[in-house]
Design a protein around this motif. Structure first.
Motif, PDB file in Angstrom:
ATOM      1  N   ALA A 252      -2.337 -10.431  -4.357  1.00  0.00           N
ATOM      2  CA  ALA A 252      -1.006  -9.972  -4.757  1.00  0.00           C
ATOM      3  C   ALA A 252      -0.692  -8.571  -4.246  1.00  0.00           C
ATOM      4  O   ALA A 252       0.417  -8.306  -3.766  1.00  0.00           O
ATOM      5  N   LEU A 253      -1.657  -7.651  -4.337  1.00  0.00           N
ATOM      6  CA  LEU A 253      -1.379  -6.263  -3.973  1.00  0.00           C
ATOM      7  C   LEU A 253      -1.357  -6.044  -2.461  1.00  0.00           C
ATOM      8  O   LEU A 253      -1.042  -4.940  -2.010  1.00  0.00           O
ATOM      9  N   ASN A 254      -1.688  -7.072  -1.689  1.00  0.00           N
ATOM     10  CA  ASN A 254      -1.545  -6.969  -0.233  1.00  0.00           C
ATOM     11  C   ASN A 254      -0.127  -7.278   0.219  1.00  0.00           C
ATOM     12  O   ASN A 254       0.209  -7.084   1.386  1.00  0.00           O
ATOM     13  N   TYR A 255       0.685  -7.790  -0.712  1.00  0.00           N
ATOM     14  CA  TYR A 255       2.052  -8.184  -0.361  1.00  0.00           C
ATOM     15  C   TYR A 255       3.080  -7.299  -1.067  1.00  0.00           C
ATOM     16  O   TYR A 255       4.106  -7.776  -1.535  1.00  0.00           O
ATOM     17  N   LEU A 256       2.803  -6.018  -1.159  1.00  0.00           N
ATOM     18  CA  LEU A 256       3.765  -5.082  -1.733  1.00  0.00           C
ATOM     19  C   LEU A 256       4.715  -4.588  -0.652  1.00  0.00           C
ATOM     20  O   LEU A 256       4.354  -4.482   0.526  1.00  0.00           O
ATOM     21  N   ILE A 257       5.943  -4.269  -1.068  1.00  0.00           N
ATOM     22  CA  ILE A 257       6.923  -3.686  -0.163  1.00  0.00           C
ATOM     23  C   ILE A 257       7.389  -2.357  -0.747  1.00  0.00           C
ATOM     24  O   ILE A 257       7.372  -2.163  -1.965  1.00  0.00           O
ATOM     25  N   PRO A 258       7.796  -1.406   0.098  1.00  0.00           N
ATOM     26  CA  PRO A 258       8.220  -0.102  -0.418  1.00  0.00           C
ATOM     27  C   PRO A 258       9.575  -0.175  -1.104  1.00  0.00           C
ATOM     28  O   PRO A 258      10.463  -0.920  -0.685  1.00  0.00           O
ATOM     29  N   ASP A 259       9.715   0.555  -2.179  1.00  0.00           N
ATOM     30  CA  ASP A 259      10.982   0.724  -2.882  1.00  0.00           C
ATOM     31  C   ASP A 259      11.349   2.202  -2.787  1.00  0.00           C
ATOM     32  O   ASP A 259      10.572   3.060  -3.202  1.00  0.00           O
ATOM     33  N   HIS A 260      12.498   2.502  -2.205  1.00  0.00           N
ATOM     34  CA  HIS A 260      12.873   3.892  -1.912  1.00  0.00           C
ATOM     35  C   HIS A 260      11.854   4.550  -0.984  1.00  0.00           C
ATOM     36  O   HIS A 260      11.613   5.749  -1.061  1.00  0.00           O
ATOM     37  N   GLY A 261      11.241   3.739  -0.133  1.00  0.00           N
ATOM     38  CA  GLY A 261      10.288   4.276   0.828  1.00  0.00           C
ATOM     39  C   GLY A 261       8.897   4.517   0.279  1.00  0.00           C
ATOM     40  O   GLY A 261       8.039   5.048   0.985  1.00  0.00           O
ATOM     41  N   LYS A 262       8.626   4.119  -0.983  1.00  0.00           N
ATOM     42  CA  LYS A 262       7.320   4.358  -1.616  1.00  0.00           C
ATOM     43  C   LYS A 262       6.750   3.039  -2.125  1.00  0.00           C
ATOM     44  O   LYS A 262       7.466   2.219  -2.707  1.00  0.00           O
ATOM     45  N   LEU A 263       5.418   2.861  -1.929  1.00  0.00           N
ATOM     46  CA  LEU A 263       4.783   1.639  -2.413  1.00  0.00           C
ATOM     47  C   LEU A 263       4.637   1.630  -3.936  1.00  0.00           C
ATOM     48  O   LEU A 263       4.610   0.570  -4.547  1.00  0.00           O
ATOM     49  N   ALA A 285      -5.058   3.557  -1.154  1.00  0.00           N
ATOM     50  CA  ALA A 285      -6.362   3.865  -0.571  1.00  0.00           C
ATOM     51  C   ALA A 285      -7.031   2.600  -0.051  1.00  0.00           C
ATOM     52  O   ALA A 285      -7.714   2.618   0.975  1.00  0.00           O
ATOM     53  N   ASP A 286      -6.884   1.499  -0.773  1.00  0.00           N
ATOM     54  CA  ASP A 286      -7.303   0.180  -0.311  1.00  0.00           C
ATOM     55  C   ASP A 286      -6.412  -0.834  -1.013  1.00  0.00           C
ATOM     56  O   ASP A 286      -5.439  -0.460  -1.672  1.00  0.00           O
ATOM     57  N   SER A 287      -6.731  -2.096  -0.899  1.00  0.00           N
ATOM     58  CA  SER A 287      -5.815  -3.128  -1.392  1.00  0.00           C
ATOM     59  C   SER A 287      -5.620  -3.098  -2.901  1.00  0.00           C
ATOM     60  O   SER A 287      -4.646  -3.658  -3.411  1.00  0.00           O
ATOM     61  N   THR A 288      -6.514  -2.459  -3.652  1.00  0.00           N
ATOM     62  CA  THR A 288      -6.391  -2.435  -5.113  1.00  0.00           C
ATOM     63  C   THR A 288      -6.339  -1.031  -5.704  1.00  0.00           C
ATOM     64  O   THR A 288      -6.250  -0.891  -6.919  1.00  0.00           O
ATOM     65  N   THR A 289      -6.374   0.006  -4.866  1.00  0.00           N
ATOM     66  CA  THR A 289      -6.498   1.377  -5.373  1.00  0.00           C
ATOM     67  C   THR A 289      -5.374   2.259  -4.839  1.00  0.00           C
ATOM     68  O   THR A 289      -5.091   2.259  -3.636  1.00  0.00           O
ATOM     69  N   ARG A 468       0.191  -6.564   5.205  1.00  0.00           N
ATOM     70  CA  ARG A 468      -0.147  -5.215   4.732  1.00  0.00           C
ATOM     71  C   ARG A 468      -0.088  -4.207   5.876  1.00  0.00           C
ATOM     72  O   ARG A 468       0.390  -3.082   5.694  1.00  0.00           O
ATOM     73  N   ASP A 469      -0.568  -4.580   7.048  1.00  0.00           N
ATOM     74  CA  ASP A 469      -0.539  -3.674   8.196  1.00  0.00           C
ATOM     75  C   ASP A 469       0.884  -3.327   8.578  1.00  0.00           C
ATOM     76  O   ASP A 469       1.183  -2.166   8.898  1.00  0.00           O
ATOM     77  N   SER A 470       1.787  -4.308   8.531  1.00  0.00           N
ATOM     78  CA  SER A 470       3.180  -4.034   8.893  1.00  0.00           C
ATOM     79  C   SER A 470       3.820  -3.059   7.911  1.00  0.00           C
ATOM     80  O   SER A 470       4.595  -2.171   8.309  1.00  0.00           O
ATOM     81  N   ILE A 471       3.494  -3.189   6.621  1.00  0.00           N
ATOM     82  CA  ILE A 471       4.039  -2.279   5.612  1.00  0.00           C
ATOM     83  C   ILE A 471       3.445  -0.873   5.783  1.00  0.00           C
ATOM     84  O   ILE A 471       4.163   0.136   5.682  1.00  0.00           O
TER      85      ILE A 471
END
Length: 555
Positions: A252-263, A285-289, A468-471
């Motif tokens: 789940a946390l690998n598919y986050l998108i920025p809101d107002h430019g922030k994750l 820092a990593d996929s869960t941190t 995740r890399d694209s984000i």
């Protein structure tokens, strides 16, 4: 004090509605639908499938017809059902109400079509609808159904017994011993079949109910901690991977998108006084941190609210509590993870007293009074000084900002918006991050509009590592921009730029001048604190205000 803090910790861990906010169900939208200015309230169900309640207040223009339909992220516009009509309930106030059925959980939107004196218009309101509750059958209904079921069993057994015996009798003839025995045997068989049918139905129902529990929404769990590196305290928010696997959301946390430019938007609020507040933007820092440099907040117990948005537009708020210890200011290097990170100290909620004044201290304000900001400018929250608010009633919280000389202040874009507000109830059971356009995440609106424009019925998501890399590359690109260019980029992306078309949903919020208005309905009675954040002359300013909310039946 210790019992209060234990209560707060347990409360945050037990909250079922921590998606996109805490304790504030539903969505409010305030803006434009073509030439119509509207205030829209969408109250999604807490059980899926279920009905979402929709109320639309048309604040300018006259509407003759209005329709609404849900559009799911998974199936898009092509898979959406036909619209349902919203009916007028108060012609004088131009108010419309209706329902739409939500058959799928997760991220979706409500498309509202209007037609009236200013022509046709359309708007999209993002919503997150998930099952968070189970419905118990009322005791009276249960006993009634049980009695009817017993009656049906008796009738069925009696009818079957009669059909194998009485039907063979001539008028006036009595049953023989053999016929009576045959009748009882068949009635026993019929009764056994009925019991098997009832047992099978009960087992099916229990199995279905057990499966349903697996789909009940479970907020992401994370552990907040403070670590020290190179003389600087760092706030760390680490997701519980066991919880992710248990909820079948390991990626789940690998598919986050920025809101107002922030994750992530992280808000820290000290309890019980709500007298220290920080708005930080941790980096992944990593996929869960997630980590962020911690400002010089005073020691104490803090509520932590971490807002994230998934690629589908589904928003969540991760919560925890954390103890921030005291430390000499000289031992901290006071680094910032992000130039928009900020904090403020103020007087305790409902307990004003003298506090040490420095550049990061502001005094809390009330409706109708001047509230001074740290640069000498001030904010007036429109309303009477003794004003109270009714729970469940939608309000437009209006603020006017003035320069130190009393002239209307010139506000700058802050993270692509004219301003932000965070509202917290005294016990931490209510938290929400507001914008002038509504109570939803701007990234959710953007991703849902893009999904509607996509004509495919099934969304094909990229591999976790690729997404995740694209984000991460997008976040890195935003960091290379100057503050002015970054704000211009974010405003355009979220439809807040002056270059948008006239039918932009955010026209009203864009033309803010020195005024700000936030739509919100306080969910329950109690004491609330509002943290208003604006930007002028390149400085982020925070104003603090208290609100008293009463039950709607209280006079």
């Amino acid at each position: 004090m210790k019992q209060f803090l234990l209560f707060i910790s347990a409360l945050l861990l037990s909250l079922p509605s921590a998606f996109g906010h805490v304790g504030s169900s539903g969505v409010l939208f305030q803006g434009q639908a073509g030439d119509y200015r509207v205030l829209v309230s969408v109250q999604p169900p807490d059980v899926i499938p279920g009905t979402a309640q929709i109320t639309v207040y048309v604040e300018s223009g006259r509407v003759s017809n209005m329709y609404a339909r849900p559009i799911y992220f998974s199936s898009g516009d092509e898979g959406a059902p036909s619209p349902d009509e919203l009916l007028p309930v108060d012609a004088q106030k131009n108010q419309y109400q209706g329902i739409v059925w939500l058959m799928e959980g997760g991220s979706s939107s409500v498309q509202i079509d209007l037609d009236g004196t200013q022509g046709k218009a359309e708007l999209i309101v993002p919503i997150a609808a998930v099952s968070t509750a189970e419905r118990d059958m009322p005791a009276g209904l249960g006993w009634t159904l049980s009695a009817l079921g017993l009656l049906l069993v008796v009738l069925m057994v009696t009818i079957i017994g009669a059909s194998v015996s009485d039907g063979l009798l001539r008028p006036g003839q009595q049953l023989s011993a053999k016929q009576r025995r045959k009748r009882l045997i068949n009635m026993g068989i019929a009764f056994g079949v009925c019991v098997l049918i009832l047992y099978g139905g009960s087992s099916w129902w229990d199995s279905w109910a057990s499966d349903y529990k697996q789909y009940l929404y479970k907020p992401l769990q994370a552990k907040a901690s403070i670590i020290q590196e190179d003389g600087q305290w760092i706030f760390e928010f680490k997701a519980d991977t066991a919880s992710l696997r248990a909820n079948n959301r390991k990626n789940a946390l690998n598919y986050l998108i920025p809101d107002h430019g922030k994750l992530m938007h992280l808000f820290l609020v000290r309890v019980p006084g709500l007298d220290a507040f920080a708005h930080l933007h941790p980096e992944r820092a990593d996929s869960t941190t997630f980590r962020a440099f911690l400002p010089a907040l005073p020691a104490g117990k803090y509520l932590a609210y971490g807002d994230i948005v998934h690629y589908s537009g589904f928003t969540e708020t991760i919560t925890d509590t954390i103890d921030i210890p005291a430390a000499p200011a000289s031992s901290l290097l006071q680094k910032r993870t992000d130039p928009e990170d900020t904090y403020v100290v103020t007087d305790p909620l409902n307990n004003p007293k003298n506090i040490p004044l420095d550049e990061n201290v502001v005094i809390c304000g009330q409706p109708g009074t001047k509230t001074k900001l740290k640069d000498g400018s001030y904010v007036i929250w429109e309303g009477k000084a003794s004003q109270t608010f009714e729970a469940g009633k939608p309000y437009s919280l209006r603020f006017e900002v003035f320069a130190p000389d009393g002239t209307p202040a010139e506000l700058q874009s802050y993270l692509g918006m004219p301003g932000h507000a965070a509202i917290v109830r005294s016990d931490g059971s209510v938290y929400i991050h507001l914008h002038p356009v509504g109570t939803y995440a701007m990234a959710a609106e953007l991703t849902l509009k893009n999904r509607i424009a996509d004509t495919s019925r099934t969304y094909q998501r990229a591999a976790a590592a690729v997404f995740r890399d694209s984000i991460d590359r997008q976040i890195a690109f935003l960091k290379t921009l100057s503050t002015e260019d970054r704000e211009t980029y974010l405003m355009k992306e979220m439809g807040m730029s002056s270059g948008q078309t006239d039918d932009s949903q955010h026209t009203a919020a864009m033309n803010h001048g020195s005024s700000l208005s936030f739509p919100y309905a306080f969910p329950k009675a109690g004491s609330y604190r509002i943290f208003l954040q604006i930007k002028r002359n390149g400085t982020i300013l925070t104003g603090v205000f208290d609100a008293k909310v009463i039950d709607s039946t209280t006079f």
